[in-house]
Design a protein around this motif. Sequence first.
Motif, PDB file in Angstrom:
ATOM      1  N   SER A 267       0.835  -1.201   0.000  1.00  0.00           N
ATOM      2  CA  SER A 267       0.000   0.000   0.000  1.00  0.00           C
ATOM      3  C   SER A 267       0.873   1.256   0.000  1.00  0.00           C
ATOM      4  CB  SER A 267      -0.924  -0.016   1.201  1.00  0.00           C
ATOM      5  OG  SER A 267      -0.160  -0.240   2.349  1.00  0.00           O
ATOM      6  N   GLY A 268       2.025   1.185   0.651  1.00  0.00           N
ATOM      7  CA  GLY A 268       2.874   2.386   0.709  1.00  0.00           C
ATOM      8  C   GLY A 268       2.197   3.429   1.573  1.00  0.00           C
ATOM      9  N   THR A 269       2.983   4.252   2.214  1.00  0.00           N
ATOM     10  CA  THR A 269       2.361   5.238   3.098  1.00  0.00           C
ATOM     11  C   THR A 269       2.018   6.513   2.340  1.00  0.00           C
ATOM     12  OG1 THR A 269       4.626   5.594   3.781  1.00  0.00           O
ATOM     13  CG2 THR A 269       3.188   4.528   5.366  1.00  0.00           C
ATOM     14  N   THR A 270       2.774   6.760   1.253  1.00  0.00           N
ATOM     15  CA  THR A 270       2.473   7.962   0.475  1.00  0.00           C
ATOM     16  C   THR A 270       2.440   7.585  -0.997  1.00  0.00           C
ATOM     17  OG1 THR A 270       4.833   8.370   0.428  1.00  0.00           O
ATOM     18  CG2 THR A 270       3.569   9.679   2.011  1.00  0.00           C
ATOM     19  N   GLY A 271       1.602   8.261  -1.743  1.00  0.00           N
ATOM     20  CA  GLY A 271       1.614   8.109  -3.199  1.00  0.00           C
ATOM     21  C   GLY A 271       1.173   6.754  -3.687  1.00  0.00           C
ATOM     22  N   LYS A 272       1.704   6.384  -4.829  1.00  0.00           N
ATOM     23  CA  LYS A 272       1.292   5.146  -5.505  1.00  0.00           C
ATOM     24  C   LYS A 272       1.853   3.925  -4.779  1.00  0.00           C
ATOM     25  CE  LYS A 272      -0.266   7.019  -9.464  1.00  0.00           C
ATOM     26  NZ  LYS A 272      -1.714   7.035  -9.720  1.00  0.00           N
ATOM     27  N   PRO A 273       1.154   2.785  -4.924  1.00  0.00           N
ATOM     28  CA  PRO A 273       1.711   1.571  -4.320  1.00  0.00           C
ATOM     29  C   PRO A 273       2.953   1.095  -5.071  1.00  0.00           C
ATOM     30  CG  PRO A 273      -0.328   1.094  -5.508  1.00  0.00           C
ATOM     31  CD  PRO A 273      -0.125   2.580  -5.599  1.00  0.00           C
ATOM     32  N   ILE A 274       3.697   0.202  -4.417  1.00  0.00           N
ATOM     33  CA  ILE A 274       4.848  -0.450  -5.049  1.00  0.00           C
ATOM     34  C   ILE A 274       4.332  -1.752  -5.648  1.00  0.00           C
ATOM     35  CG2 ILE A 274       7.038  -1.632  -4.540  1.00  0.00           C
ATOM     36  CD1 ILE A 274       7.320   1.348  -4.076  1.00  0.00           C
ATOM     37  N   THR A 275       4.589  -1.974  -6.927  1.00  0.00           N
ATOM     38  CA  THR A 275       4.079  -3.202  -7.541  1.00  0.00           C
ATOM     39  C   THR A 275       5.170  -4.272  -7.578  1.00  0.00           C
ATOM     40  OG1 THR A 275       4.492  -2.033  -9.597  1.00  0.00           O
ATOM     41  CG2 THR A 275       2.211  -2.380  -8.997  1.00  0.00           C
ATOM     42  N   GLY A 276       4.741  -5.501  -7.420  1.00  0.00           N
ATOM     43  CA  GLY A 276       5.682  -6.623  -7.451  1.00  0.00           C
ATOM     44  C   GLY A 276       5.189  -7.686  -8.413  1.00  0.00           C
ATOM     45  N   PRO A 277       5.681  -7.661  -9.677  1.00  0.00           N
ATOM     46  CA  PRO A 277       5.280  -8.701 -10.640  1.00  0.00           C
ATOM     47  C   PRO A 277       6.164  -9.940 -10.536  1.00  0.00           C
ATOM     48  CG  PRO A 277       6.535  -6.973 -11.762  1.00  0.00           C
ATOM     49  CD  PRO A 277       6.538  -6.632 -10.296  1.00  0.00           C
ATOM     50  N   TYR A 278       5.598 -11.120 -10.804  1.00  0.00           N
ATOM     51  CA  TYR A 278       6.347 -12.383 -10.726  1.00  0.00           C
ATOM     52  C   TYR A 278       6.127 -13.208 -11.989  1.00  0.00           C
ATOM     53  CZ  TYR A 278       5.602 -11.429  -5.713  1.00  0.00           C
ATOM     54  OH  TYR A 278       5.514 -10.841  -4.489  1.00  0.00           O
ATOM     55  N   THR A 279       7.204 -13.831 -12.476  1.00  0.00           N
ATOM     56  CA  THR A 279       7.033 -14.886 -13.484  1.00  0.00           C
ATOM     57  C   THR A 279       6.769 -16.177 -12.713  1.00  0.00           C
ATOM     58  OG1 THR A 279       9.349 -15.523 -13.424  1.00  0.00           O
ATOM     59  CG2 THR A 279       8.741 -13.811 -15.020  1.00  0.00           C
ATOM     60  N   ALA A 280       6.472 -17.248 -13.462  1.00  0.00           N
ATOM     61  CA  ALA A 280       6.248 -18.543 -12.793  1.00  0.00           C
ATOM     62  C   ALA A 280       7.506 -18.955 -12.022  1.00  0.00           C
ATOM     63  CB  ALA A 280       5.881 -19.593 -13.832  1.00  0.00           C
ATOM     64  N   ASP A 281       8.671 -18.672 -12.603  1.00  0.00           N
ATOM     65  CA  ASP A 281       9.916 -19.053 -11.927  1.00  0.00           C
ATOM     66  C   ASP A 281      10.123 -18.210 -10.655  1.00  0.00           C
ATOM     67  OD1 ASP A 281      12.300 -20.747 -12.029  1.00  0.00           O
ATOM     68  OD2 ASP A 281      13.334 -18.815 -12.020  1.00  0.00           O
ATOM     69  N   ASP A 282       9.772 -16.914 -10.713  1.00  0.00           N
ATOM     70  CA  ASP A 282       9.878 -16.064  -9.509  1.00  0.00           C
ATOM     71  C   ASP A 282       9.013 -16.630  -8.376  1.00  0.00           C
ATOM     72  OD1 ASP A 282      11.543 -14.228 -10.793  1.00  0.00           O
ATOM     73  OD2 ASP A 282       9.877 -12.931 -11.399  1.00  0.00           O
ATOM     74  N   LEU A 283       7.805 -17.085  -8.755  1.00  0.00           N
ATOM     75  CA  LEU A 283       6.902 -17.637  -7.728  1.00  0.00           C
ATOM     76  C   LEU A 283       7.506 -18.888  -7.098  1.00  0.00           C
ATOM     77  CD1 LEU A 283       3.148 -17.644  -8.778  1.00  0.00           C
ATOM     78  CD2 LEU A 283       4.316 -16.202  -7.130  1.00  0.00           C
ATOM     79  N   GLU A 284       8.127 -19.698  -7.943  1.00  0.00           N
ATOM     80  CA  GLU A 284       8.747 -20.927  -7.465  1.00  0.00           C
ATOM     81  C   GLU A 284       9.897 -20.592  -6.494  1.00  0.00           C
ATOM     82  OE1 GLU A 284       8.188 -24.022  -7.513  1.00  0.00           O
ATOM     83  OE2 GLU A 284      10.167 -24.724  -6.839  1.00  0.00           O
ATOM     84  N   GLN A 285      10.723 -19.610  -6.875  1.00  0.00           N
ATOM     85  CA  GLN A 285      11.858 -19.221  -6.019  1.00  0.00           C
ATOM     86  C   GLN A 285      11.351 -18.696  -4.674  1.00  0.00           C
ATOM     87  OE1 GLN A 285      14.813 -19.697  -7.089  1.00  0.00           O
ATOM     88  NE2 GLN A 285      14.717 -19.638  -9.309  1.00  0.00           N
ATOM     89  N   TRP A 286      10.297 -17.897  -4.738  1.00  0.00           N
ATOM     90  CA  TRP A 286       9.739 -17.284  -3.519  1.00  0.00           C
ATOM     91  C   TRP A 286       9.191 -18.375  -2.593  1.00  0.00           C
ATOM     92  CZ3 TRP A 286       4.501 -14.227  -3.447  1.00  0.00           C
ATOM     93  CH2 TRP A 286       4.358 -13.566  -2.226  1.00  0.00           C
ATOM     94  N   THR A 287       8.496 -19.337  -3.217  1.00  0.00           N
ATOM     95  CA  THR A 287       7.942 -20.449  -2.426  1.00  0.00           C
ATOM     96  C   THR A 287       9.078 -21.195  -1.713  1.00  0.00           C
ATOM     97  OG1 THR A 287       6.141 -20.655  -4.000  1.00  0.00           O
ATOM     98  CG2 THR A 287       6.543 -22.560  -2.590  1.00  0.00           C
ATOM     99  N   GLU A 288      10.175 -21.422  -2.430  1.00  0.00           N
ATOM    100  CA  GLU A 288      11.311 -22.117  -1.825  1.00  0.00           C
ATOM    101  C   GLU A 288      11.907 -21.287  -0.679  1.00  0.00           C
ATOM    102  OE1 GLU A 288      13.094 -25.251  -2.431  1.00  0.00           O
ATOM    103  OE2 GLU A 288      11.008 -25.571  -2.958  1.00  0.00           O
ATOM    104  N   CYS A 289      12.023 -19.971  -0.902  1.00  0.00           N
ATOM    105  CA  CYS A 289      12.561 -19.104   0.170  1.00  0.00           C
ATOM    106  C   CYS A 289      11.660 -19.176   1.403  1.00  0.00           C
ATOM    107  CB  CYS A 289      12.653 -17.643  -0.298  1.00  0.00           C
ATOM    108  SG  CYS A 289      14.031 -17.359  -1.407  1.00  0.00           S
ATOM    109  N   MET A 290      10.349 -19.241   1.178  1.00  0.00           N
ATOM    110  CA  MET A 290       9.418 -19.311   2.324  1.00  0.00           C
ATOM    111  C   MET A 290       9.460 -20.678   2.995  1.00  0.00           C
ATOM    112  SD  MET A 290       8.207 -16.532   3.172  1.00  0.00           S
ATOM    113  CE  MET A 290       7.189 -17.141   4.503  1.00  0.00           C
ATOM    114  N   ALA A 291       9.673 -21.739   2.195  1.00  0.00           N
ATOM    115  CA  ALA A 291       9.783 -23.078   2.797  1.00  0.00           C
ATOM    116  C   ALA A 291      11.041 -23.125   3.677  1.00  0.00           C
ATOM    117  CB  ALA A 291       9.833 -24.148   1.706  1.00  0.00           C
TER     118      ALA A 291
END
Length: 433
Positions: free
Chosen positions: A92-116
Amino acid sequence: MKYWDETFETMPLEEMRRFQLEHLKKTVAWVYEKVPFYRNKFDEQGIKPEDIKTLEDLSRLPFTAKTDLRDNYPFGLCAVPLSEVVRIHASSGTTGKPITGPYTADDLEQWTECMARTLCAHGVRSTDICQNAYGMGLFTGGLSIHQGATRIGAAVIPISSGQTERQILVLQDFAVTVLCCTPTYALTIAERAEEMDVKIRDLPLRIGCFGAEPWTIEMRKEIEHRLGIKAMETYGLTEFGGPGTSYDCIEQNGLHINEDHFIPEVVDPVTGDVLPLGTKGELVFTAIQREAMPMIRYRTRDITTLRREKCECGRTLIKMDKVYGRSDDMLIISGVNVFPSQIESLLLDIPEIEPQYVIILRKKGYLDQLHVDVEAKRETYEGGPQKIAEVEKKVEAKIRGIIGLGVRIRLVPPKAITRSEGKAKRVIDERKI
Ligand code: DLL
């Protein structure tokens, strides 16, 4: 099962550095080719991807700041066409526009592994039942836990944040063993349970996975005591996929950074100079495995210290200290620099008050004034005006003695301060209004 990914979590330093350099080179070449913003910036500095020959060359690259994301909102820093993007989160950010975070399928996989890795280091196993009370939606907290805990094979309850009584009912009825939410929401749950006469300490709950906002060691102890759990921590930000950038292991002595994904640096927040390990400063990350939006030398604004030391858990991953605060949260009061976390540490040491407070900054003429509204424990409040005045004086003296600033403390009745269900708002700066 001690590690989720033993190869990377216990990789010898030299091998890790070789891995980092290989991926840094690839990432720099990737963003130079795909993102005009980076190409222009590198060209301005006269740097070409082939100039990155060692890890030390990282410091030759220009920083990226939150304002660069805002100026290129929503997808200007995206290195892939949107047809390759499979998920978009935003903060949401405290001021102005939000920060966007786009993911490819591989990014999602990496993130899932980091969370595991994160949840495994916290002690979560396939036999656990995780109540996921982080906000589910654009915020990265909810889905990160969902993915990581599912990967481990634990049972996930995607309850999201809010509806505190229902949270407590589910905690009891589903024999939940892991609670995931912000630390301030954990405290809200603890307090409501006490009012409902539910003894969470006697339930099977054993681990908390907390993060998304600064909290002190004193607050951690308070939550551990009230819920009868080990309160573990994760840190991360939307710009790097979300939580799972760094995390507590069972030693609870600094957060291990997934440095095969994120190369950390600590810099002087004013000059931008890289600081040696062990010095407090602003955390800067470079993502070296992300495809959709790999950030280069991104200034997080979070203040911490990096430490490379042997950890009893066996992980060789570098550690960062608990975030002290954000450089943009640092309050300058009559010229004195104060972080809200310093005030929190002092307040939590005083038994007559609840860990619920709001810091208010006002101006009288040219002078700054520091006010803190803090909630009295019920017994304190029922002690009457004299008792209240006595505790107010005690807190004032403590803050003045340690921070060196005059302060007006106001003890407010129990429940007077709005409870948090996500990230708490602790500071009201009326000087800016
Ligand atoms: O707060 C991601 C997250 C979700 C982390 C759940 C941990 C657990 P953002 O909304 O983009 O992402 O906010 C990122 O939150 O720059 C820090 O200032 C703060 N923050 C996150 N984790 C911690 C932490 C998520 N453990 C911003 N301690 C970051 C202190 C934290 N601050």
